[in-house]
Design an enzyme around this catalytic site. Sequence first.
Site, PDB file in Angstrom:
ATOM      1  N   CYS A 256       0.892  -1.159   0.000  1.00 45.50           N
ATOM      2  CA  CYS A 256       0.000   0.000   0.000  1.00 45.50           C
ATOM      3  C   CYS A 256       0.924   1.201   0.000  1.00 45.50           C
ATOM      4  O   CYS A 256       1.464   1.554   1.041  1.00 45.50           O
ATOM      5  CB  CYS A 256      -0.900  -0.007   1.229  1.00 45.50           C
ATOM      6  SG  CYS A 256      -1.769   1.556   1.462  1.00 45.50           S
TER       7      CYS A 256
ATOM      8  N   CYS B  74      -0.512   4.323   2.243  1.00 46.54           N
ATOM      9  CA  CYS B  74      -0.562   4.262   3.716  1.00 46.54           C
ATOM     10  C   CYS B  74      -0.047   2.895   4.103  1.00 46.54           C
ATOM     11  O   CYS B  74       1.130   2.618   3.874  1.00 46.54           O
ATOM     12  CB  CYS B  74      -1.959   4.581   4.266  1.00 46.54           C
ATOM     13  SG  CYS B  74      -3.339   3.741   3.495  1.00 46.54           S
ATOM     14  N   SER B  75      -0.883   2.040   4.664  1.00 47.69           N
ATOM     15  CA  SER B  75      -0.402   0.704   5.004  1.00 47.69           C
ATOM     16  C   SER B  75      -1.572  -0.267   5.036  1.00 47.69           C
ATOM     17  O   SER B  75      -1.649  -1.114   5.910  1.00 47.69           O
ATOM     18  CB  SER B  75       0.333   0.722   6.336  1.00 47.69           C
ATOM     19  OG  SER B  75      -0.493   1.320   7.316  1.00 47.69           O
ATOM     20  N   CYS B  76      -2.494  -0.144   4.059  1.00 50.96           N
ATOM     21  CA  CYS B  76      -3.629  -1.054   3.971  1.00 50.96           C
ATOM     22  C   CYS B  76      -3.109  -2.491   3.921  1.00 50.96           C
ATOM     23  O   CYS B  76      -2.162  -2.782   3.189  1.00 50.96           O
ATOM     24  CB  CYS B  76      -4.451  -0.763   2.709  1.00 50.96           C
ATOM     25  SG  CYS B  76      -5.131   0.904   2.686  1.00 50.96           S
TER      26      CYS B  76
END
Lengths: 233, 94, 146
Positions: free
Chosen positions: A128, A131-133
């Site tokens: 991601c 962000c950090s999905c």
Amino acid sequence: MSSTTHDDHAHPHPHPHAPIEEKGEAAEFAILEAAIRELSIAKGLFSAEDHRRFMEWYDKVGPTGGARMVARAWVDPAFKQRLLADGVTACKEIGVDWLQPTGSGTPSDYTYLITCENTPKVHNVIVCTLCSCYPRPLLGLSPAWYERPTYRRRVVRWPRQVLAEFGTIIPPDVEVRVHDSNQKTRYIVLPMRPAGTEGWSEEKLATIVTRDTMIGVALPSADWTVSSTPTHG
Amino acid sequence: MSRFKIGDRVTVRDIPPLFHTRTQGYTRGRTGTVVALRPEWVIPEDEAWGRYEGRREPFYIVRFNQRDLWPDYGGAALDTLETEFSERWLEPAS
Amino acid sequence: MATRATSSSSTYAALMECVRSHAPASHAVANLPLTISQTRAEALLHVVHDVGGQPDGPIDKTLHKPAHWEKSTHCTAECLAWRGHWVSEERRRRENDLGETLYFGTPYYARWLLAATKMLLDKGLVTPDELLAKMEEIRAREEIAA
């Protein structure tokens, strides 16, 4: 202007001064965290019970759900078809409900799941960049390197080099397909079942499905489990 | 109704980002192929600014050839990248 | 009007180099420049979280055991969403709004925490006075405990 000596200008403070000393962990964030949590609960924005339930969820989630899902897909072709068709529904069969308890809380995070099936011609890897999905209900909390910018910066443009840093070399005639998770959909990699696992039970297969194999930075192997220790033999 | 179907060639619109975006800069102006249709959702441009019941649009997963994204891509010619867009971000490839 | 750097993949790659030059290991102190080039303005306005394709070094695979406040921050952010006070996309936008120094300069969950705090203040759900008083109360409590 030189930054190393102060001889050439008038200076308002005495010399030499010690560099600013940095030690210990900041207390500031812990204080701020307690403050907004306590104020939110006091004002009824959410309840202490709500928070406790999420803390329990946080402690409970890990990659075991994902490992169960992959092992089931390896032994049960009909499950695999259901999984590829509708990931969120199929996950209920292995005891992972994407819509509880967090679904109502974060609909953006837990809405759709796409399972990316590795084949002899395609190797999948997830990231991601924005962000950090991450498929938390199946893999738990993401490893720090997945959240930090270096992986996010590089894997979309230099995927083969990044995979090589994880020890994973993909042959040039296999397509490397990067999935940049940027909207509501979450992704997980379904690795290929490795040679040498013929006749294994679903439970035994699950032991070789590690977190990294489901992110796509590693490949499972019959002689490697999450609890293996490297040996020189 | 979805404007695009699987197999359509689409180009990502180059709308300037203003403080927030879910459309990566590296995809803007690039052309790829629709490989999956996703259900309608509230677009992130509304959710990000507090309009939780904002405009809903179909979403699409688009596959790009890596060499169309990066001029110096050093991997194999068959390498690809997939990511997702709401309908407003896509136009038919010319 | 100048062409934007996203118009071709080669100019975008150059923009990524310029964006990265804002965050070197050490850099000169910024001092309100009187003029600014179009390239630099675009690099500065490039959204801070949009990092895909920027050059970087080897991946640091160090794992991190979250501190209690980090874990609790995650849960507070989720509870605020669960009860309808924000959604995760708004949280991500507010993380960007913190600016590059805080975005890259603090631990991952500090971004969530600062974004949540500013949301509560922005929406009037908590006032600055209440927040400062609560932080003082906690500081005093912690000192007594220590």
